[in-house]
Write a protein that holds these residues in place. Structure first.
Motif, PDB file in Angstrom:
ATOM      1  N   ARG A   1     -12.280   0.341  11.048  1.00 21.99           N
ATOM      2  CA  ARG A   1     -11.860   1.490  10.237  1.00 21.99           C
ATOM      3  C   ARG A   1     -11.241   1.014   8.931  1.00 21.99           C
ATOM      4  O   ARG A   1     -11.577   1.514   7.845  1.00 21.99           O
ATOM      5  CB  ARG A   1     -10.858   2.341  11.013  1.00 21.99           C
ATOM      6  CG  ARG A   1     -10.337   3.544  10.249  1.00 21.99           C
ATOM      7  CD  ARG A   1      -9.288   4.296  11.064  1.00 21.99           C
ATOM      8  NE  ARG A   1      -8.841   5.477  10.379  1.00 21.99           N
ATOM      9  CZ  ARG A   1      -7.926   5.479   9.424  1.00 21.99           C
ATOM     10  NH1 ARG A   1      -7.353   4.344   9.042  1.00 21.99           N
ATOM     11  NH2 ARG A   1      -7.560   6.624   8.845  1.00 21.99           N
ATOM     12  N   ASP A   2     -10.325   0.046   9.000  1.00 15.27           N
ATOM     13  CA  ASP A   2      -9.658  -0.412   7.788  1.00 15.27           C
ATOM     14  C   ASP A   2     -10.588  -1.228   6.898  1.00 15.27           C
ATOM     15  O   ASP A   2     -10.443  -1.230   5.674  1.00 15.27           O
ATOM     16  CB  ASP A   2      -8.417  -1.236   8.160  1.00 15.27           C
ATOM     17  CG  ASP A   2      -7.325  -0.370   8.774  1.00 15.27           C
ATOM     18  OD1 ASP A   2      -7.419   0.874   8.661  1.00 15.27           O
ATOM     19  OD2 ASP A   2      -6.395  -0.923   9.387  1.00 15.27           O
ATOM     20  N   VAL A   3     -11.551  -1.925   7.506  1.00 17.31           N
ATOM     21  CA  VAL A   3     -12.561  -2.628   6.707  1.00 17.31           C
ATOM     22  C   VAL A   3     -13.330  -1.623   5.859  1.00 17.31           C
ATOM     23  O   VAL A   3     -13.612  -1.849   4.673  1.00 17.31           O
ATOM     24  CB  VAL A   3     -13.535  -3.413   7.611  1.00 17.31           C
ATOM     25  CG1 VAL A   3     -14.731  -3.902   6.803  1.00 17.31           C
ATOM     26  CG2 VAL A   3     -12.828  -4.595   8.248  1.00 17.31           C
ATOM     27  N   LEU A   4     -13.681  -0.485   6.467  1.00 16.79           N
ATOM     28  CA  LEU A   4     -14.436   0.530   5.747  1.00 16.79           C
ATOM     29  C   LEU A   4     -13.619   1.145   4.623  1.00 16.79           C
ATOM     30  O   LEU A   4     -14.119   1.391   3.524  1.00 16.79           O
ATOM     31  CB  LEU A   4     -14.899   1.618   6.720  1.00 16.79           C
ATOM     32  CG  LEU A   4     -15.883   1.154   7.804  1.00 16.79           C
ATOM     33  CD1 LEU A   4     -16.016   2.221   8.877  1.00 16.79           C
ATOM     34  CD2 LEU A   4     -17.232   0.828   7.199  1.00 16.79           C
ATOM     35  N   LEU A   5     -12.325   1.396   4.892  1.00 17.94           N
ATOM     36  CA  LEU A   5     -11.467   2.012   3.888  1.00 17.94           C
ATOM     37  C   LEU A   5     -11.236   1.072   2.706  1.00 17.94           C
ATOM     38  O   LEU A   5     -11.399   1.459   1.538  1.00 17.94           O
ATOM     39  CB  LEU A   5     -10.133   2.414   4.507  1.00 17.94           C
ATOM     40  CG  LEU A   5     -10.189   3.514   5.572  1.00 17.94           C
ATOM     41  CD1 LEU A   5      -8.830   3.697   6.231  1.00 17.94           C
ATOM     42  CD2 LEU A   5     -10.654   4.832   4.971  1.00 17.94           C
TER      43      LEU A   5
ATOM     44  N   GLY B   1     -12.993  -1.569   2.032  1.00 15.27           N
ATOM     45  CA  GLY B   1     -14.289  -1.942   1.483  1.00 15.27           C
ATOM     46  C   GLY B   1     -14.786  -0.946   0.455  1.00 15.27           C
ATOM     47  O   GLY B   1     -15.372  -1.330  -0.565  1.00 15.27           O
ATOM     48  N   LYS B   2     -14.550   0.338   0.699  1.00 18.75           N
ATOM     49  CA  LYS B   2     -14.985   1.367  -0.245  1.00 18.75           C
ATOM     50  C   LYS B   2     -14.251   1.210  -1.575  1.00 18.75           C
ATOM     51  O   LYS B   2     -14.852   1.335  -2.654  1.00 18.75           O
ATOM     52  CB  LYS B   2     -14.729   2.746   0.346  1.00 18.75           C
ATOM     53  CG  LYS B   2     -15.301   3.895  -0.458  1.00 18.75           C
ATOM     54  CD  LYS B   2     -16.815   3.895  -0.424  1.00 18.75           C
ATOM     55  CE  LYS B   2     -17.395   5.103  -1.137  1.00 18.75           C
ATOM     56  NZ  LYS B   2     -18.877   5.082  -1.154  1.00 18.75           N
ATOM     57  N   ALA B   3     -12.952   0.931  -1.522  1.00 18.06           N
ATOM     58  CA  ALA B   3     -12.176   0.746  -2.745  1.00 18.06           C
ATOM     59  C   ALA B   3     -12.642  -0.495  -3.501  1.00 18.06           C
ATOM     60  O   ALA B   3     -12.777  -0.483  -4.731  1.00 18.06           O
ATOM     61  CB  ALA B   3     -10.690   0.638  -2.418  1.00 18.06           C
ATOM     62  N   CYS B   4     -12.896  -1.574  -2.758  1.00 20.53           N
ATOM     63  CA  CYS B   4     -13.339  -2.817  -3.410  1.00 20.53           C
ATOM     64  C   CYS B   4     -14.735  -2.657  -4.012  1.00 20.53           C
ATOM     65  O   CYS B   4     -15.043  -3.248  -5.060  1.00 20.53           O
ATOM     66  CB  CYS B   4     -13.322  -3.969  -2.409  1.00 20.53           C
ATOM     67  SG  CYS B   4     -11.649  -4.475  -1.935  1.00 20.53           S
TER      68      CYS B   4
ATOM     69  N   ASN C   1      -5.070  -6.951   5.300  1.00 21.84           N
ATOM     70  CA  ASN C   1      -5.482  -8.252   5.824  1.00 21.84           C
ATOM     71  C   ASN C   1      -6.419  -8.138   7.018  1.00 21.84           C
ATOM     72  O   ASN C   1      -6.871  -9.155   7.557  1.00 21.84           O
ATOM     73  CB  ASN C   1      -4.250  -9.075   6.220  1.00 21.84           C
ATOM     74  CG  ASN C   1      -4.503 -10.557   6.156  1.00 21.84           C
ATOM     75  OD1 ASN C   1      -5.157 -11.054   5.229  1.00 21.84           O
ATOM     76  ND2 ASN C   1      -4.010 -11.299   7.140  1.00 21.84           N
ATOM     77  N   VAL C   2      -6.740  -6.928   7.456  1.00 24.40           N
ATOM     78  CA  VAL C   2      -7.545  -6.743   8.659  1.00 24.40           C
ATOM     79  C   VAL C   2      -8.945  -7.319   8.483  1.00 24.40           C
ATOM     80  O   VAL C   2      -9.601  -7.713   9.449  1.00 24.40           O
ATOM     81  CB  VAL C   2      -7.620  -5.246   9.041  1.00 24.40           C
ATOM     82  CG1 VAL C   2      -8.529  -4.476   8.103  1.00 24.40           C
ATOM     83  CG2 VAL C   2      -8.071  -5.074  10.480  1.00 24.40           C
ATOM     84  N   ASN C   3      -9.396  -7.413   7.254  1.00 26.32           N
ATOM     85  CA  ASN C   3     -10.717  -7.984   7.014  1.00 26.32           C
ATOM     86  C   ASN C   3     -10.791  -9.441   7.465  1.00 26.32           C
ATOM     87  O   ASN C   3     -11.835  -9.908   7.915  1.00 26.32           O
ATOM     88  CB  ASN C   3     -11.066  -7.867   5.539  1.00 26.32           C
ATOM     89  CG  ASN C   3     -11.185  -6.428   5.104  1.00 26.32           C
ATOM     90  OD1 ASN C   3     -12.182  -5.778   5.329  1.00 26.32           O
ATOM     91  ND2 ASN C   3     -10.116  -5.901   4.512  1.00 26.32           N
ATOM     92  N   ASP C   4      -9.686 -10.164   7.346  1.00 27.25           N
ATOM     93  CA  ASP C   4      -9.637 -11.540   7.849  1.00 27.25           C
ATOM     94  C   ASP C   4      -9.841 -11.556   9.359  1.00 27.25           C
ATOM     95  O   ASP C   4     -10.540 -12.418   9.906  1.00 27.25           O
ATOM     96  CB  ASP C   4      -8.296 -12.187   7.500  1.00 27.25           C
ATOM     97  CG  ASP C   4      -8.386 -12.995   6.204  1.00 27.25           C
ATOM     98  OD1 ASP C   4      -9.504 -13.111   5.650  1.00 27.25           O
ATOM     99  OD2 ASP C   4      -7.352 -13.492   5.748  1.00 27.25           O
ATOM    100  N   GLU C   5      -9.199 -10.596  10.050  1.00 29.62           N
ATOM    101  CA  GLU C   5      -9.330 -10.536  11.505  1.00 29.62           C
ATOM    102  C   GLU C   5     -10.767 -10.228  11.909  1.00 29.62           C
ATOM    103  O   GLU C   5     -11.317 -10.833  12.830  1.00 29.62           O
ATOM    104  CB  GLU C   5      -8.393  -9.467  12.066  1.00 29.62           C
ATOM    105  CG  GLU C   5      -6.911  -9.748  11.804  1.00 29.62           C
ATOM    106  CD  GLU C   5      -6.032  -8.635  12.336  1.00 29.62           C
ATOM    107  OE1 GLU C   5      -6.444  -7.986  13.320  1.00 29.62           O
ATOM    108  OE2 GLU C   5      -4.947  -8.425  11.787  1.00 29.62           O
TER     109      GLU C   5
ATOM    110  N   ALA D   1     -16.612  -8.219   5.256  1.00 30.74           N
ATOM    111  CA  ALA D   1     -15.189  -8.555   5.344  1.00 30.74           C
ATOM    112  C   ALA D   1     -14.820  -9.661   4.377  1.00 30.74           C
ATOM    113  O   ALA D   1     -13.780  -9.606   3.708  1.00 30.74           O
ATOM    114  CB  ALA D   1     -14.840  -8.961   6.776  1.00 30.74           C
ATOM    115  N   GLN D   2     -15.662 -10.668   4.279  1.00 29.27           N
ATOM    116  CA  GLN D   2     -15.395 -11.771   3.366  1.00 29.27           C
ATOM    117  C   GLN D   2     -15.415 -11.308   1.916  1.00 29.27           C
ATOM    118  O   GLN D   2     -14.587 -11.735   1.100  1.00 29.27           O
ATOM    119  CB  GLN D   2     -16.434 -12.884   3.570  1.00 29.27           C
ATOM    120  CG  GLN D   2     -16.328 -13.592   4.910  1.00 29.27           C
ATOM    121  CD  GLN D   2     -15.064 -14.432   5.008  1.00 29.27           C
ATOM    122  OE1 GLN D   2     -13.967 -13.918   5.209  1.00 29.27           O
ATOM    123  NE2 GLN D   2     -15.218 -15.742   4.859  1.00 29.27           N
ATOM    124  N   ALA D   3     -16.353 -10.432   1.580  1.00 28.66           N
ATOM    125  CA  ALA D   3     -16.442  -9.922   0.206  1.00 28.66           C
ATOM    126  C   ALA D   3     -15.198  -9.116  -0.153  1.00 28.66           C
ATOM    127  O   ALA D   3     -14.671  -9.216  -1.276  1.00 28.66           O
ATOM    128  CB  ALA D   3     -17.697  -9.064   0.048  1.00 28.66           C
TER     129      ALA D   3
END
Length: 325
Positions: free
Chosen positions: A114-118, A120-123, A155-159, A173-175
């Motif tokens: 969920r947090d990756v998506l949130l 990720g959209k901003a990035c 930081n959840v993308n690291d996880e 996640a890396q991007a």
């Protein structure tokens, strides 16, 4: 100036208001800003006095100098469908998955998704360019979760990258982390001149630094004006009761005799002054704590008329004047 401005703060400090004012300030002089909401509270729509934001980028304000502020309320479910379409070209199958509850299942079994998506959209909005190769938005401002959750959120993308060693999820996640841990990003903390928000701000900064996330500035919100200077504060502590009564009498507020009108005003007046002096001392103490954090410190005034659209523009002007934007 970092192109992704993340705004967090303890609940009740006005972080959404500051994020909105910052978006307006950054859009001044012809710039284009995207203001992103990730918590589903529709706080941005309320501040700009507009209808609830859909899952699409919509212009909600014009800044001084002709700049534009767009806003987006990110819906995790729709963002996941976007993600599946982008990488797996599901088409109508995505809508079927939604009906079957697969979206809820995916975000429940892997909450970090969920947090990756949130984020990720901003990035993605930060990196997006038009056909001429220019950035679509000069700045993206994210109204992020409160201080206690912001480090894990960012930081959840690291996880997730650690769980998914290969494939689209890993790459996504890396991007995202390449943007969040780069000079393109700055995480600002909003606080009040009160002990609990200041302590949570200090803790939040320590967590962000430990996660190697780029900390920006500390913004003190709703600062009340100073009504007594240092000499007057000292006078409050030492003034003679009778002398105050005589001064009030001289000003036409009743006789100075015991029990007179002036005498009756003295105790509540001095009590109010003492209360102000105590609050002023506590605020100065908290300023000292914030000053030791080693970050740029800015203050925004408490608006006597309350917060409305005009007040939002007033705070944006204040941020510009203090060169926060």
């Amino acid at each position: 100036m970092s192109r992704l401005q993340v705004v967090s703060g303890k609940g009740g400090t006005g972080k959404t208001t500051v994020a909105a004012a910052l978006a307006l300030a950054l859009a001044t002089e012809g710039k284009r800003t995207l203001l992103v909401e990730v918590e589903g509270r529709q706080g941005i729509a309320q501040l700009f006095e507009t209808e609830a934001l859909p899952y699409e980028e919509r212009k909600i304000a014009v800044a001084p100098g002709g700049g534009e502020v767009y806003a987006l309320a990110i819906d995790p479910e729709l963002a996941l469908l976007d993600y599946l379409q982008m990488f797996y070209k599901l088409g109508g199958a995505g809508r079927a998955l939604k009906k079957l509850g697969a979206i809820d299942f995916a975000t429940t079994i892997a909450p970090g998704i969920r947090d990756v998506l949130l984020t990720g959209k901003a990035c993605e909005a930060v990196r997006r360019k038009d056909r001429a190769g220019r950035f679509v938005y000069d700045y993206v401002v994210m109204d992020a979760p409160p201080t206690g959750r912001v480090t894990r959120f960012l930081n959840v993308n690291d996880e997730v990258a650690g769980l998914a060693k290969i494939g689209p999820i890993h790459n996504q996640a890396q991007a995202v982390m390449r943007v969040l841990k780069s000079p393109e990003t700055a995480v600002h903390l909003v606080t009040l001149l009160e002990e609990m928000p200041v302590q949570e701000t200090a803790d939040g900064i320590a967590e962000l630094r430990a996660a190697r996330l780029p900390v920006g500035r500390v913004i003190v919100n709703m600062v009340r004006p100073e009504v007594l200077d240092a000499a007057e504060l000292e006078l409050v502590r030492t003034v003679d009761h009778s002398a105050v009564a005589r001064s009030l009498s001289a000003a036409g507020l009743g006789g100075a005799r015991r029990g007179g009108n002036a005498e009756k005003l003295v105790d509540p007046l001095l009590a109010q002054a003492a209360e102000y002096a105590e609050r002023h001392a506590l605020e100065q103490e908290q300023r000292g704590v914030l000053g030791e954090l080693g970050l740029p410190l800015h203050e925004l005034p408490l608006l006597a008329e309350g917060m409305d659209l005009a007040g939002l523009y007033e705070l944006a002007a204040e941020l510009r004047e203090q060169e926060v934007s």
